[in-house]
Design an enzyme around this catalytic site. Structure first.
Site, mmCIF file in Angstrom:
data_model
loop_
_atom_site.group_PDB
_atom_site.id
_atom_site.type_symbol
_atom_site.label_atom_id
_atom_site.label_comp_id
_atom_site.label_asym_id
_atom_site.label_seq_id
_atom_site.Cartn_x
_atom_site.Cartn_y
_atom_site.Cartn_z
ATOM 1 N N ASP A 1 -1.827 4.955 -0.573
ATOM 2 C CA ASP A 1 -1.829 6.235 -1.284
ATOM 3 C C ASP A 1 -0.410 6.702 -1.584
ATOM 4 O O ASP A 1 -0.080 7.066 -2.720
ATOM 5 C CB ASP A 1 -2.544 7.310 -0.453
ATOM 6 C CG ASP A 1 -3.966 6.913 -0.126
ATOM 7 O OD1 ASP A 1 -4.472 5.958 -0.740
ATOM 8 O OD2 ASP A 1 -4.567 7.555 0.755
ATOM 9 N N ASP B 1 -5.438 -2.250 2.816
ATOM 10 C CA ASP B 1 -3.989 -1.989 2.952
ATOM 11 C C ASP B 1 -3.512 -1.996 4.396
ATOM 12 O O ASP B 1 -2.325 -2.165 4.643
ATOM 13 C CB ASP B 1 -3.556 -0.715 2.210
ATOM 14 C CG ASP B 1 -4.110 0.564 2.798
ATOM 15 O OD1 ASP B 1 -5.088 0.520 3.575
ATOM 16 O OD2 ASP B 1 -3.553 1.642 2.474
#
Ligand code: GLA
Length: 387
Positions: free
Chosen positions: A174, A36
């Site tokens: 997240d 990410d």
């Protein structure tokens, strides 16, 4: 749950007048690890376990924060004027960071709050208890102050506060998985431009089982930031010849042809993981769409091997759990999930085999590692909500 939380809020803060109850989930990532912050894809989902809060506005400028998970530390009081003051190692740095971040983004919080938190995600297990608190706090501010922010903004503000207030250079996965969670779906997110798709997870006859090493980790003291800078250095070396903005833009072939530019064995391995893991994630989502769960499972397992050998973020505890999981009848795939260095692994296991799986893996882990692992058969839940 709601009654229990309100009762405790009343005991701690004197009354429940104007108090409302909120929830934000934790998350598990199915595949796409350490991609990410490399402009790659991730495939996480929100869980039905998470963080609850009871909150109300105050008429002064005090921020009064209490956690039922840390009852001994009582009510922590700070003022909005001194929001930048942190106490090292205090969980309150997560909600305080969000109040600070809203101010930085042009949404000044000009009244204090009483907030009681309660989380049923095991702390430090890699299921994003901290991002859950961050998104939940943002959601509460949005509701109580009427700020015009979307759930995607809540994810970005959460990441901003984690990076700038708490000093962890995390990516967006997240906070995005938590803020944008959808029941029974995983989120196929391209972190290069935040485009995303919901993918229904219908694991006919199988369950998601999370395996907790019970080895505590914290991103701050892990090698997370180091891995991130190794990838940045590898990218910079590749950019001397290639017109790319991130490792996520490379195919496996383009990487193999150009990896010599990196000129350092360790950094080549780190970048290789980022490139291959991104491609694996794209393949895994396609496999799922084609109902090829067996291929999805094999890609999960290949992801673990790469995180162990090339990215080097697993360790004996996670490797033992995954190796033992893969020996069991009915295991479709298994891998570490989250940042690594302890925390949790995730596996997909045929429903009929789950009980034996937990027993056998638990026994082997305790024998090899010397303490017990925990297991959670989880369900995929939705994003933040008022209860
Ligand atoms: C942590 C970070 C995420 C992501 C994962 C690894 O959970 O917070 O941004 O980088 O590690 O995939």
């Amino acid at each position: 749950m709601k009654e229990k939380l309100l009762k405790r809020f009343g005991e701690v803060f004197g009354s429940t007048e104007s108090a409302a109850v909120y929830f934000a989930p934790g998350r598990v990532n199915l595949i796409g690890e350490h991609t990410d912050y490399n402009g790659g894809h991730v495939f996480p989902c929100a869980l039905t376990i998470g963080t609850y809060a009871v909150a109300r506005l105050r008429s002064d400028d005090k921020l009064c924060l209490y956690s039922m998970n840390f009852e001994d530390s009582g009510i922590g009081e700070s003022t909005l004027g001194a929001i930048e003051e942190k106490t090292a190692g205090d969980w309150r740095n997560y909600p305080k960071g969000i109040v600070w971040a809203f101010g930085q983004k042009g949404f000044p919080v000009d009244k204090g709050l009483d907030i009681l938190f309660y989380g049923n995600i095991p702390n430090g297990s890699g299921l994003s208890s901290s991002a859950s608190i961050e998104v939940l706090t943002g959601f509460i501010l949005k509701e109580l102050f009427g700020f015009d922010v979307t759930n995607q903004d809540l994810a970005l503000i959460g990441q901003f506060s984690e990076n700038r207030y708490n000093g962890v250079n995390c990516g967006i996965m997240d906070q995005f998985a938590i803020a944008m969670g959808k029941k029974d779906c995983a989120i196929f997110l391209d972190t290069a431009d935040l485009s995303y798709e919901y993918a229904p997870i219908a694991l006919d006859g199988a369950k998601i089982v999370i395996l907790n090493t019970n080895k505590k980790r914290g991103l701050g003291d892990s090698k997370y930031n180091e891995r991130r800078s190794e990838c940045e250095a590898a990218l910079a070396a590749l950019q001397t010849k290639l017109d790319i903005r991130s490792l996520g833009e490379l195919t496996e072939e383009a990487f193999e042809e150009n990896k010599f530019l990196i000129g350092d064995e360790v950094k080549i391995k780190r970048a290789k993981h980022a490139v291959y893991e991104n491609q694996r994630t794209i393949k895994a989502v396609k496999a799922l769409q084609e109902k090829d769960l067996a291929l999805f499972g094999r890609l999960m397992t290949a992801s673990h091997d790469s995180l162990r050998d090339d990215y080097e973020v697993t360790g004996a505890e996670l490797d033992t759990l995954v190796a033992e999981a893969l020996k069991q009848e009915g295991t479709i795939g298994a891998r570490m999930t989250g940042a690594g260095f302890g925390g949790c692994a995730v596996s997909i296991v045929k429903t009929d085999c789950v009980d034996a799986f937990i027993e056998n893996v638990g026994k082997a882990y305790a024998e090899k590692i010397g303490y017990n692992a925990d297991f959670y058969v989880v369900e995929i839940g939705g994003g933040p909500t008022v209860l």
